[in-house]
Design an enzyme around this catalytic site. Structure first.
Site, mmCIF file in Angstrom:
data_model
loop_
_atom_site.group_PDB
_atom_site.id
_atom_site.type_symbol
_atom_site.label_atom_id
_atom_site.label_comp_id
_atom_site.label_asym_id
_atom_site.label_seq_id
_atom_site.Cartn_x
_atom_site.Cartn_y
_atom_site.Cartn_z
ATOM 1 C CB ALA A 76 84.446 54.162 -13.132
ATOM 2 C CB ALA A 77 85.749 57.050 -17.342
ATOM 3 N NE ARG A 126 71.478 56.866 -20.325
ATOM 4 C CZ ARG A 126 72.262 56.289 -19.502
ATOM 5 N NH1 ARG A 126 72.376 55.052 -19.519
ATOM 6 N NH2 ARG A 126 73.179 57.288 -19.140
ATOM 7 C CB SER A 163 81.105 47.551 -16.384
ATOM 8 O OG SER A 163 79.893 48.232 -15.477
ATOM 9 C CB CYS A 189 84.429 51.930 -4.274
ATOM 10 S SG CYS A 189 84.853 53.081 -5.811
ATOM 11 C CB VAL A 196 94.071 50.748 -27.777
ATOM 12 C CG1 VAL A 196 94.242 52.049 -28.826
ATOM 13 C CG2 VAL A 196 92.789 50.383 -27.978
ATOM 14 C CG ASP A 231 90.951 57.716 -11.825
ATOM 15 O OD1 ASP A 231 89.833 58.442 -11.758
ATOM 16 O OD2 ASP A 231 91.366 56.927 -11.152
HETATM 17 C C1 LIG Z 1 90.849 49.822 -4.009
HETATM 18 C C2 LIG Z 1 90.024 50.784 -4.641
HETATM 19 C C3 LIG Z 1 89.112 51.697 -3.961
HETATM 20 C C4 LIG Z 1 88.442 52.739 -4.494
HETATM 21 N N1 LIG Z 1 87.571 53.278 -3.760
HETATM 22 C C5 LIG Z 1 87.005 54.717 -4.221
HETATM 23 C C6 LIG Z 1 86.027 55.097 -3.515
HETATM 24 O O1 LIG Z 1 85.681 54.480 -2.608
HETATM 25 N N2 LIG Z 1 85.393 56.218 -3.938
HETATM 26 C C7 LIG Z 1 85.961 56.709 -5.153
HETATM 27 O O2 LIG Z 1 85.272 57.744 -5.834
HETATM 28 N N3 LIG Z 1 86.985 56.439 -5.950
HETATM 29 C C8 LIG Z 1 87.487 55.182 -5.392
HETATM 30 N N4 LIG Z 1 88.469 54.475 -6.157
HETATM 31 C C9 LIG Z 1 88.941 55.210 -7.375
HETATM 32 C C10 LIG Z 1 88.338 54.866 -8.756
HETATM 33 O O3 LIG Z 1 88.086 53.252 -8.683
HETATM 34 C C11 LIG Z 1 88.769 55.188 -9.957
HETATM 35 O O4 LIG Z 1 88.465 56.602 -9.770
HETATM 36 C C12 LIG Z 1 87.932 54.795 -11.032
HETATM 37 O O5 LIG Z 1 88.142 53.388 -11.364
HETATM 38 C C13 LIG Z 1 88.634 55.460 -12.420
HETATM 39 O O6 LIG Z 1 88.027 54.816 -13.573
HETATM 40 P P1 LIG Z 1 88.437 55.143 -14.970
HETATM 41 O O7 LIG Z 1 87.407 54.203 -15.837
HETATM 42 O O8 LIG Z 1 88.864 56.348 -15.085
HETATM 43 O O9 LIG Z 1 89.827 54.151 -14.947
HETATM 44 P P2 LIG Z 1 90.311 52.799 -14.586
HETATM 45 O O10 LIG Z 1 89.420 52.039 -13.557
HETATM 46 O O11 LIG Z 1 91.941 52.867 -14.229
HETATM 47 O O12 LIG Z 1 90.054 51.967 -15.832
HETATM 48 C C14 LIG Z 1 90.929 52.002 -16.957
HETATM 49 C C15 LIG Z 1 90.725 50.848 -17.851
HETATM 50 O O13 LIG Z 1 91.373 51.100 -19.073
HETATM 51 C C16 LIG Z 1 92.034 50.059 -19.553
HETATM 52 N N5 LIG Z 1 93.312 50.479 -20.506
HETATM 53 C C17 LIG Z 1 94.253 51.382 -20.060
HETATM 54 N N6 LIG Z 1 94.957 51.418 -21.218
HETATM 55 C C18 LIG Z 1 94.606 50.808 -22.288
HETATM 56 C C19 LIG Z 1 94.961 50.546 -23.515
HETATM 57 N N7 LIG Z 1 96.245 51.103 -24.299
HETATM 58 N N8 LIG Z 1 94.293 49.492 -24.247
HETATM 59 C C20 LIG Z 1 93.001 49.050 -23.871
HETATM 60 N N9 LIG Z 1 92.502 49.347 -22.340
HETATM 61 C C21 LIG Z 1 93.547 49.995 -21.639
HETATM 62 C C22 LIG Z 1 92.952 49.646 -18.068
HETATM 63 O O14 LIG Z 1 93.299 48.356 -18.238
HETATM 64 C C23 LIG Z 1 91.652 49.678 -17.362
HETATM 65 O O15 LIG Z 1 90.690 48.572 -17.559
HETATM 66 C C24 LIG Z 1 88.824 53.297 -5.733
HETATM 67 C C25 LIG Z 1 89.873 52.684 -6.522
HETATM 68 C C26 LIG Z 1 90.637 51.610 -5.850
HETATM 69 C C27 LIG Z 1 91.565 50.674 -6.695
#
Ligand SMILES: Cc1cc2nc3c(=O)[nH]c(=O)nc-3n(C[C@H](O)[C@H](O)[C@H](O)COP(=O)(O)OP(=O)(O)OC[C@H]3O[C@@H](n4cnc5c(N)ncnc54)[C@H](O)[C@@H]3O)c2cc1C
Length: 287
Positions: free
Chosen positions: A10-11, A21, A38, A42, A79, A283
């Protein structure tokens, strides 16, 4: 300007799109250790429930679409280190097992969070799952057809979504939650009503064990029995750990980046960390 982003769900994906952009001439790269970028985490419970059959529908933007817009995606690349003094990252290619360095002008840490695994858990059990990444979701879905009874450890949001998915598939579910009611982030007068509602709508397939914790998972390759701290024991075919998440901050800590009170990377209102040209979002970050 070369912008490197660690993590692409997500982030990370959002940081890449926004960077491109705002700075069309910038060179933007996402490095992720996973197979996918990407996607909608959820939506995974609904895929597991069988509301749709093709997991590709969870992909928000494909690697090809990113490449077309000039954002380079490097999957299965972990990384391993941030060398902030040299403005470089050390990356391990998980396919080839070799290491290499990549320079950056700006670095965005979007490493997210990972499922919390209790100490007693042997991660090698073949019927033990967590639900965090798309790979996890695909693995649960494909294992589901062979199981009759599922144990869920923890009663938070994801657990409740999974109850719904499993009941829809006519599976028997036992959930163990250490609080007196599931969804314990709410006050008890609310969480007790939610628990009552969930039980009433489970067609008799759901059992909730409250105020207790799982202490042992027994089996060789596959978990066969679950034991709780109150001495309760039952058979199971599949176990899902859903006991919360913790931010992934090891890289940041090693690089001397300040961690905040919740255990995530401390950022200011511009998402900057304490180290120049290193940002964090999603997160793994807190403000
Ligand atoms: C089943 C489920 C349902 C959800 N439902 C909701 C909802 O309804 N509403 C809501 O707001 N949120 C929901 N969430 C939470 C939401 O998905 C997360 O808040 C969001 O995915 C966070 O995004 P992120 O990019 O910060 O981290 P993540 O999704 O955790 O992605 C981080 C990525 O970084 C990669 N990474 C980590 N360390 C390294 C490294 N050293 N080198 C390379 N890559 C690395 C990881 O492998 C991962 O691919 C849900 C989550 C789940 C699992």
């Amino acid at each position: 300007m070369k912008i490197i982003i660690i993590g692409g769900v997500a982030a990370g994906a959002k940081a890449a799109a926004k960077s491109k952009r705002e700075l069309p001439d910038a060179e933007v790269h996402i490095y992720t250790k996973d197979n996918f970028v990407s996607y909608s985490s959820c939506g995974m419970p609904y895929y597991i429930a069988g509301d749709f059959q093709d997991w590709q529908k969870l992909i928000v933007r494909s690697v090809e679409e990113f490449e077309k817009s000039g954002i380079h995606i490097h999957t299965r690349q972990q990384v391993m280190k941030i060398l902030s003094a040299d403005k470089k990252i050390a990356v391990k290619d998980l396919e080839e097992e070799d290491w290499y360095f990549v320079e950056y002008d700006r670095l965005v840490i979007a490493t997210g969070a990972e499922a919390f695994m209790p100490d007693f858990v042997n991660k090698n059990f073949k019927n033990l799952f967590k639900l965090r990444t798309l790979d996890d979701g695909i693995a649960i879905k494909s294992a589901l057809k062979d199981v009759k009874h599922i144990t869920i450890i923890g009663g938070g949001y994801i657990a409740v979504e999974l109850i719904e998915a499993f009941i829809k598939n006519k599976k028997h579910v036992t959930l163990v939650e250490k609080s007196p009611f599931i969804l314990s982030m709410f006050d008890e007068d609310i969480s007790s009503l939610i628990q009552e509602y969930v039980l009433e709508n489970s067609n008799g397939l759901l059992k909730i064990i409250n105020s207790d914790t799982v202490t042992e998972l027994i089996g060789d390759e596959y978990i066969k029995d679950v034991i709780t701290s109150k001495g309760y024991g039952f058979d199971t075919d599949m176990v899902i750990i859903s006991a919360g998440v913790k931010p992934v901050v090891d890289l940041a800590i090693e690089a001397g980046i300040t961690i905040g009170p919740t255990g995530a990377i401390k950022v200011n209102s511009r998402m900057q960390t304490n180290i120049p040209d290193i940002y964090a979002c999603g997160d793994c970050a807190e403000k």
